[in-house]
Enzyme design. Structure first.
Site, short mmCIF file in Angstrom:
data_model
loop_
_atom_site.label_atom_id
_atom_site.label_comp_id
_atom_site.label_asym_id
_atom_site.label_seq_id
_atom_site.Cartn_x
_atom_site.Cartn_y
_atom_site.Cartn_z
N THR A 86 0.89 -1.17 0.09
CA THR A 86 -0.08 0.11 -0.10
C THR A 86 0.79 1.18 0.06
OG1 THR A 86 -0.06 0.42 2.46
CG2 THR A 86 -1.56 -1.13 1.25
N CYS A 87 0.37 2.35 0.15
CA CYS A 87 1.03 3.72 0.04
C CYS A 87 1.93 3.79 1.45
CB CYS A 87 0.13 4.72 0.04
SG CYS A 87 -0.94 4.74 1.32
N SER A 146 -1.84 2.20 11.54
CA SER A 146 -2.17 2.80 10.44
C SER A 146 -1.86 4.23 10.80
CB SER A 146 -3.64 2.87 9.86
OG SER A 146 -3.91 1.47 9.26
N ARG A 152 -9.83 2.20 7.57
CA ARG A 152 -10.88 1.31 7.08
C ARG A 152 -10.60 0.57 5.96
NH1 ARG A 152 -17.06 3.11 8.09
NH2 ARG A 152 -16.97 3.39 10.53
N GLY A 228 -7.37 8.57 -10.83
CA GLY A 228 -7.21 7.29 -10.19
C GLY A 228 -8.57 7.05 -9.36
N THR A 229 -9.28 5.84 -9.92
CA THR A 229 -10.58 5.30 -9.22
C THR A 229 -10.27 3.99 -8.52
OG1 THR A 229 -11.37 4.61 -11.54
CG2 THR A 229 -11.91 6.69 -10.55
N GLY A 230 -8.96 3.86 -8.23
CA GLY A 230 -8.98 2.49 -7.18
C GLY A 230 -9.48 2.71 -5.84
N MET A 232 -8.58 3.99 -3.33
CA MET A 232 -8.17 5.33 -2.42
C MET A 232 -9.08 6.23 -3.24
SD MET A 232 -6.56 6.88 -0.15
CE MET A 232 -5.00 5.90 0.12
N GLY A 233 -9.13 6.35 -4.52
CA GLY A 233 -9.95 7.25 -5.39
C GLY A 233 -11.19 7.28 -5.21
#
EC number: 1.2.1.70
Length: 448
Positions: A86-87, A146, A152, A228-230, A232-233
């Protein structure tokens, strides 16, 4: 020590204890056979020890994660493996009898082409005992570790990572049980504590951060572009309107994906190929893409109005050039500068941490008991398979039983009765007594 009920075993191992109607033949093996030598281990490089510039060097795309896991399997360095990237973290969870965490770390650094391995080594955490690995996995998966407490998104990222592992047939008994424990613990935390109260995630925190530069009362008049619509987006797109943004546009490498999400949320889209021509007209630009080229100041363009403009880079590696911060009336915020603005939610979650940790301790203890009982269930399963082959051989001699399912019914009933007494004796034994019985059983029937 008490024995966990059979229904609490992982699905894969339960199948290993179930003898199908077509009995196993002597010498056959099952993909679910458990190796008592395997341990569940993990390596982790995360925001807890490494800044963004270090993390982005090890961030893996889905294609890279796939290739790396297959590489470990083909080199027989792991019997099972899952990569969580992840980021904020890159982690490898794996099962092995002989491979150390140091070896997996070295393989990862070499896979990513890192020349200065010595500089990265102190940034890694290693977990080499199954119980310790499980506890860490739970803490990460629940959001205890986190950047935004209780994030979440992380549970969804674990689900996606494990799905990839299953799709590649790279799962194993320990890894399966660990993930099932995580999913069960997540439900318990949601139902039994206030740790999940309120809406807080990296995406939510990013929207809160924007209010530090643009008054929230002005959001309705600002134009937002989400690139970006993953996961996160999508998260940001769902929250944006609740923050007051009325003019929100989506763009994605796959235009159809952006259009589908926009249709669900009643938002706008622009083709990904046209994003540069429209970029200068947006007051807020949030980039959630990864493994792509960085947006340059010239591509972003000069602000068209005198208002302040906010650029939010939630990608790892960075997807907006740091030089963009030098554009007039432009503020650039990256992942490490995002902090939760929902103080009430944060306080409620902090107050619930002790409750969450208590649940984690209980589930970890249950996992430890399950580990201790695995040799017992393995031996019972092997004994049951041995009896099954004997029964099959004998029943085949009786032609009167060859029609219909009479043979299967008789075999099942007989098998259940045969296994009941030795299984009960093994479950009742504990410690050294159980070890003696298991060794005797394995020697007598040659089932080890």
């Amino acid at each position: 020590m008490g024995t966990l009920p059979h229904r609490e075993l992982g699905d894969g191992f339960s199948k290993a204890l179930t003898v199908p109607a077509s009995f196993k033949t002597p010498g056959s093996t099952s993909s679910n056979t458990y190796s008592t030598m395997n341990t569940l281990q993990a390596i982790s490089l995360s925001h807890e020890t490494a800044s963004l510039e270090w993390r982005q060097a090890l961030q893996l795309s889905k294609e890279e994660a796939t290739a790396f896991m297959v590489h470990l399997k083909e080199r027989e360095l792991a019997d099972a493996v899952m990569v969580v990237t992840t980021c904020n973290r890159t982690e490898v969870y794996f099962e092995s009898a002989g491979t150390t965490a140091e070896v997996i770390q070295q393989e990862l650094l070499q896979f990513k082409g890192v020349a200065d391995e010595a500089a990265f080594s102190p940034l890694f955490k290693h977990f080499t005992h199954s119980e310790d690995t499980l506890q860490y996995l739970l803490e990460v998966g629940l959001g205890l570790r986190s950047q935004v407490l209780g994030d979440r998104q992380i549970i969804g990222q674990f689900k996606d990572s494990y799905q990839l592992t299953k799709d590649l047939n790279l799962g194993g008994t320990l890894l399966h049980q660990a993930l099932q424990t995580l999913f069960r613990t997540h439900k318990r935390v949601h139902n039994e504590t206030s740790f999940r109260s309120g809406a807080s995630s990296v995406g939510y925190a990013a929207l809160e951060r924007i209010s530090d530069f643009i008054p929230r009362k002005e959001f309705s008049g600002k134009r937002m572009l989400i690139i970006g619509t993953g996961q996160m987006g999508t998260d940001i797109a769902r929250y944006a309107t609740s923050f007051g943004f009325q003019d929100v546009t989506l763009t994605n490498r796959t235009d159809e994906k952006a259009q589908t999400l926009a249709g669900k949320l009643n938002l706008k889209t622009i083709p990904f190929a046209d994003r540069f021509s429209a970029m200068a007209s947006y007051d807020v630009i949030i980039s959630c893409v990864s493994a792509g080229e960085q947006l340059t100041p010239s591509q972003i363009g000069m602000p068209l109005q005198e208002n302040k403009r906010v650029l939010v880079d939630l990608s790892v590696p960075l997807s907006i050039s740091p030089a963009a911060a030098q554009l007039p009336r432009t503020t650039l915020v990256n992942m490490d500068q995002i902090t939760s603005r929902t103080e009430a939610v944060k306080k409620a979650r902090e107050a619930s941490i002790s409750d969450v940790r208590h649940i984690v301790e209980k589930e970890t203890a249950g996992f430890a008991h399950w580990l201790q009982d695995l040799p017992l269930y393995h031996s019972i399963g092997e004994l049951k398979a041995f009896f099954a082959t004997v029964l099959e051989s004998e029943l085949q001699k009786h032609t009167s039983l060859q029609e219909g399912d009479a043979a299967s019914k008789l075999a099942k009933a007989t098998l259940d009765r045969l296994i009941r007494r030795p299984a009960g004796a093994l479950r009742a034994a504990d410690g050294a007594s159980r070890e003696v019985l298991l060794q005797s059983l394995n020697q007598l029937f040659q089932i080890a």
